[in-house]
Each structure stands twice: as structure tokens, then as C-alpha cells.
Design an enzyme around this catalytic site. Structure first.
Site, PDB file in Angstrom:
ATOM      1  N   CYS A 210       0.812  -1.221   0.000  1.00 37.45           N
ATOM      2  CA  CYS A 210       0.000   0.000   0.000  1.00 37.45           C
ATOM      3  C   CYS A 210       0.855   1.286   0.000  1.00 37.45           C
ATOM      4  O   CYS A 210       1.465   1.588  -1.018  1.00 37.45           O
ATOM      5  CB  CYS A 210      -0.956  -0.025   1.178  1.00 37.45           C
ATOM      6  SG  CYS A 210      -2.420   0.966   0.869  1.00 37.45           S
TER       7      CYS A 210
ATOM      8  N   HIS B  49      -3.563  -5.559   2.324  1.00 37.40           N
ATOM      9  CA  HIS B  49      -3.262  -5.718   3.749  1.00 37.40           C
ATOM     10  C   HIS B  49      -3.908  -7.031   4.198  1.00 37.40           C
ATOM     11  O   HIS B  49      -4.312  -7.851   3.376  1.00 37.40           O
ATOM     12  CB  HIS B  49      -3.928  -4.576   4.540  1.00 37.40           C
ATOM     13  CG  HIS B  49      -3.359  -3.215   4.262  1.00 37.40           C
ATOM     14  ND1 HIS B  49      -2.132  -2.785   4.722  1.00 37.40           N
ATOM     15  CD2 HIS B  49      -3.884  -2.180   3.564  1.00 37.40           C
ATOM     16  CE1 HIS B  49      -1.942  -1.528   4.340  1.00 37.40           C
ATOM     17  NE2 HIS B  49      -2.971  -1.140   3.630  1.00 37.40           N
TER      18      HIS B  49
ATOM     19  N   ARG C 192     -12.842   6.011  -1.133  1.00 39.54           N
ATOM     20  CA  ARG C 192     -11.707   5.153  -0.773  1.00 39.54           C
ATOM     21  C   ARG C 192     -11.986   3.742  -1.274  1.00 39.54           C
ATOM     22  O   ARG C 192     -13.142   3.301  -1.374  1.00 39.54           O
ATOM     23  CB  ARG C 192     -11.526   5.125   0.760  1.00 39.54           C
ATOM     24  CG  ARG C 192     -10.845   6.334   1.340  1.00 39.54           C
ATOM     25  CD  ARG C 192     -10.480   6.122   2.818  1.00 39.54           C
ATOM     26  NE  ARG C 192      -9.278   5.295   2.988  1.00 39.54           N
ATOM     27  CZ  ARG C 192      -8.041   5.749   2.813  1.00 39.54           C
ATOM     28  NH1 ARG C 192      -7.854   6.990   2.421  1.00 39.54           N
ATOM     29  NH2 ARG C 192      -7.000   4.979   2.985  1.00 39.54           N
TER      30      ARG C 192
HETATM   31  N1  GLN Z   1      -2.237   6.918   2.393  1.00 42.49           N
HETATM   32  C1  GLN Z   1      -2.298   6.067   1.210  1.00 42.49           C
HETATM   33  C2  GLN Z   1      -3.703   6.085   0.560  1.00 42.49           C
HETATM   34  O1  GLN Z   1      -4.658   6.462   1.199  1.00 42.49           O
HETATM   35  C3  GLN Z   1      -1.913   4.638   1.567  1.00 42.49           C
HETATM   36  C4  GLN Z   1      -2.913   3.971   2.521  1.00 42.49           C
HETATM   37  C5  GLN Z   1      -2.387   2.670   3.110  1.00 42.49           C
HETATM   38  O2  GLN Z   1      -1.170   2.433   3.201  1.00 42.49           O
HETATM   39  N2  GLN Z   1      -3.340   1.826   3.554  1.00 42.49           N
HETATM   40  O3  GLN Z   1      -3.836   5.679  -0.588  1.00 42.49           O
END
Ligand code: GLN
Length: 278
Positions: free
Chosen positions: A102, A201, A140
Site C-alpha cells: 500500500c 493488507h 476510498r
Molecule cells: N495513504 C495512502 C492512501 O490512502 C496509503 C494507505 C495505506 O497504506 N493503507 O492511498
């Protein structure tokens, strides 16, 4: 009770930015690698590499960088570029296995453009770039995810605002369910040499023992020159290569967890195929 074996071999893992990039239990990836090594008589030593720490490539056999929030990624991006970049590039070009999840993945591409603030310069390992369009314009990417990999599946959980677009970078796999890189082109992750970037993740490796073993195998081959019969290839877009075969472990629990996630996503045939693996 799984048999403990006195360590015969040692591998050293560099854990990059454990204090900044540590979201969603990404440390579980390291615990899984350590356990799977230990059960084969391999000692996995873990060294944390924080902000300001130099990265001497010949001191490590495998590297891990996890995920983080935009505000944590900012100082990491600077340090990656100014302090660890040369060492990390040398390791990557020397085929060291690297897992980047990520936020760590995003910073190995050309840049990460957060919803607010300046672009974060990446290392450009992956010919790709990430743009966070802001929650109002693009929600998101959150939820369970499954992708195709090496003739089977990888499962995980994703939570990212950034949308990653691949230039010439090879994807890790094709999205079967979930968002993946950008919720548009059905790609997930990126691969360059033995460096794997992914949005998954979960943490990723406990429910994907085959991928954990793939990383261990690459490290054993590169560090200890262990060559053996073909045991597994790389992603389906890459030819299978002779890799040292690791002694099989009792992964019934891991595959049941893998299959459960696939069932939860309605991927029933993939779930039954996964259970055949045990
Ligand atoms: N901050 C980054 C995003 O929102 C990565 C998020 C994360 O590592 N889960 O895309």
C-alpha cells in the site's frame, strides 16, 4: 504441534519504517515469514530501518515496507529518496526479494499525489504513479480483495484513497473481486524483478502461504544459492523459473482462511480450488 528445527540457515529481513508505515497489521507479514522459516530450520533475523538509518544492501536478504497514512508517508518519501534510495535500488537490481504494501508500494513508484498537499516523490522502481482524487470525487477503495496469481489466487483487505496507474510496470495480478490499483483497469499491484508491490493488507501473508514461501524461496536462492527443481513460478505474466523447493508445511488452517475469504466474496470455485491445495 509443529516440529521446531535447530536453525541451519539464516536470512536477514530489513523492516523499513516500522514506526511510520504500520497500518492494518502489516507486521503480520513479518511474523509469518519468521514462523515459516523457523519451521524449516531457517532463522529469520529482523532489523528495523527507521528514518535516517542507512540501508546497506549487502546486509539483508529480504526487505519489507508496509502501509501508512498520507501524513506518515511524507517524511518516509523524503528519507527513501535522500537516505535509503541508493541502497534500496542496489538491492532491487540485485534481485533481492522486496514486499511493499500500500503506502510503501506507492512510494516505490514515480510519485504519490495526495488529495491535499504536494506530490510525494517516489523511487520510480515501478513505472507507475498514484493519484488520490479526494473522497468526494472518488471513494476510498476499502474491502476484501482477491486477485489471480501464479495460476491460483491471493486474498487480502484493501484500504486506500490513492489510485495507482501502471505505465510499463507488470501487475502482480488481475482483480477477481475488489478495487485493486485504481478500480478501473482490473490490475492489482506491480512487479519489478523480485520486488512486489500490492494494496493487499490483511495482513497479506498469513492467508497466502504460497506467496510467503515464494518470497522465502527467492531469498534462499539469491543468498544461499540453493537451486533445486521447479517448485513454483512467478505471476502468470512471468515464466516459471527453477526455484528451490521448500519442505511443505501443514497449511490447512491458512488455506481454510484463504478459502473463507474467497467464499465471502462469492468466488466459490476459486475457494474449492484453494482447498485442494491442502
Ligand atoms: N495513504 C495512502 C492512501 O490512502 C496509503 C494507505 C495505506 O497504506 N493503507 O492511498
Amino acid at each position: 504441534m509443529k516440529r521446531e528445527t535447530a536453525p541451519r540457515l539464516t536470512l536477514k529481513l530489513g523492516h523499513l519504517y516500522p514506526d511510520q508505515l504500520n497500518l492494518y497489521g502489516d507486521r503480520g507479514n513479518i511474523l509469518t515469514l519468521r514462523r515459516r522459516c523457523q519451521q524449516r530450520g531457517i532463522e529469520l533475523r529482523v532489523v528495523s530501518l527507521g528514518i535516517g538509518d542507512a540501508l546497506a544492501p549487502d546486509e539483508y536478504d529480504i526487505l519489507f515496507i508496509g502501509g501508512g497514512q498520507d501524513r506518515e508517508q511524507e517524511p518516509v518519501a523524503r528519507d527513501l529518496y535522500e537516505v535509503k534510495g541508493i541502497g534500496l535500488w542496489a538491492a532491487i537490481e540485485d534481485d533481492m526479494p522486496v514486499l511493499a504494501v500500500c503506502g510503501g508500494y506507492q512510494l516505490l513508484a514515480h510519485y504519490y499525489r495526495p488529495a491535499q498537499g504536494r506530490d510525494m516523490r517516489g523511487l520510480g522502481v515501478f513505472d507507475a504513479w498514484t493519484i488520490h482524487k479526494g473522497g468526494m470525487r472518488a471513494p476510498r477503495c476499502v474491502g476484501d480483495i482477491a486477485i489471480s496469481w501464479n495460476g491460483g489466487t491471493l486474498v487480502g483487505f484493501e484500504n486506500h484513497g490513492g489510485r495507482t496507474y501502471l505505465g510499463t510496470a507488470r501487475p502482480l495480478g488481475k482483480v477477481l473481486q475488489g478495487y485493486g490499483n485504481n478500480a478501473e483497469d482490473h490490475t492489482e499491484g506491480a512487479v519489478y524483478r523480485n520486488t512486489y508491490g500490492t494494496y493487499m493488507h490483511g495482513s497479506l501473508l498469513p492467508k497466502n502461504p504460497h506467496f510467503a514461501d515464494h518470497l522465502i524461496t527467492l531469498a534462499l536462492r539469491r543468498t544461499h544459492g540453493i537451486q533445486a527443481e521447479i517448485s513454483q513460478g512467478e505471476s502468470e505474466t512471468h515464466d516459471a523459473e527453477p526455484l528451490p523447493a521448500l519442505s511443505p508445511l501443514d497449511d490447512r488452517l491458512e488455506w481454510e482462511a484463504h478459502a473463507t475469504l474467497l467464499e465471502r466474496m462469492g468466488l466459490h470455485s476459486a475457494a474449492s480450488a484453494a482447498l485442494q491445495t491442502t
